[in-house]
Design a protein around this motif. Structure first.
Motif: not given
Length: 327
Positions: A148-172
């Protein structure tokens, strides 16, 4: 709501009276245009038509002058107050979602959960408190990604954080790349106060940029980096002989995180459980408070054109009357 922006303009209403008493009347005999004298008004002689014409001759210019003064006072109609978003900080959240964040050494509501679940839970409250800030989110593992780029939309940032999945960006863990990406996006959107809150449970094991070097570059840009080391120091795991105690945070490089914070005039925090992590984010909220002043504005609609138009029309009427000899 109706108001005048320049109410002092009504002082000009007395100018005709001042001019009438201070300036001598010029009367020229046999003139093509006869200037009415005050005696003409007081005279009881003459026809009813003359009296009516004389009255109109004074009323129309007076109304025209009044309309001009109204226009000069600039009447406006004020709408309902509109609240403006408070100006705060640019705050980028950089969260580790590498494989080690799956370690279940935390508790939530008396049940064991992994580290990422605790981070999501605590960050929800933290994001709620940052009204007025522009928030951004970077998730990193072997690579760093801007969610999420810098934004005043806190709900969007919260949604992206809650949808984060383990290992999505790699294991290291690419801490240096995460800092570099956050600093780059902040440099593209400069502001008076820029903060990165970086959370990890390990040490830099991937990426192209050394974390300390990345922190030096961020410091040159005036960016603060608060670092959080997450993970319990002891954990019971089953073994062949029952259970044994291990340190699940042995890979956490506290010295490196401390150096990153020191280089940017910020602080390093150690979170060993859910309560400590929550307290850390509360403390960061106090160290970097948002701007709480409520600012409002009221939309204005100018109305000066209407009395100005009335003055022009009255001037035209007076001109017609003069040409017809009625004034």
């Amino acid at each position: 709501m109706f108001e005048f922006q320049f109410p002092w303009a009504f002082l000009f209403l007395v100018l005709p009276f001042i001019a009438r008493y201070l300036l001598p009347a010029r009367v020229q005999e046999d003139a093509a245009l006869k200037v009415p004298d005050l005696n003409d008004w007081n005279s009881t002689s003459g026809s009813t038509q003359d009296n009516t014409a004389s009255g109109i001759g004074w009323v129309v210019p007076a109304l025209a002058w009044l309309a001009l003064v109204f226009a000069l006072a600039r009447p406006v109609w004020l709408g309902e107050p509109i609240r403006l978003p408070a100006e705060g900080r640019d705050l980028m959240l950089a969260v580790d979602i590498s494989g080690s964040m799956d370690t279940a050494d935390m508790e939530l509501n008396n049940r064991p959960v992994n580290r990422l679940e605790i981070v999501k839970h605590v960050l929800n409250d933290f994001i709620n408190q940052r009204e007025g800030d522009r928030l951004g989110l970077i998730l990193f593992g072997s690579n760093a990604y801007l969610q999420a780029p810098l934004t005043f939309d806190r709900e969007t940032v919260r949604t992206f954080m809650n949808e984060a999945a383990l290992g999505l960006a790699g294991k290291q863990t690419a801490i240096g790349d995460a800092i570099t990406l956050a600093a780059k996006r902040m440099r593209e959107n400069p502001s008076d106060s820029q903060v990165i809150v970086l959370l990890t449970d390990g040490e830099n094991t991937a990426g192209k940029v050394d974390p300390v070097r990345a922190a030096e570059l961020a410091s040159e840009l005036g960016i603060k980096i608060y670092t959080i080391g997450l993970g319990a120091e002891s954990m019971q795991v089953p073994s062949f002989f029952g259970s044994r105690t291990i340190n699940p945070s042995r890979e956490l490089n506290e010295g490196e995180l401390q150096s990153i914070a020191d280089l940017t005039s910020a602080r390093f925090f150690r979170a060993r459980n859910t309560e400590e992590l929550s307290q850390i984010y509360d403390l960061i909220d106090e160290l970097e408070p948002t701007e709480r002043e409520n600012k409002t504005y009221r939309p204005e609609s100018g109305l000066f054109q209407w009395p100005l138009l009335a003055a022009l029309l009255l001037g035209w009427v007076q001109l017609v009357l003069v040409r017809r000899g009625l004034s």
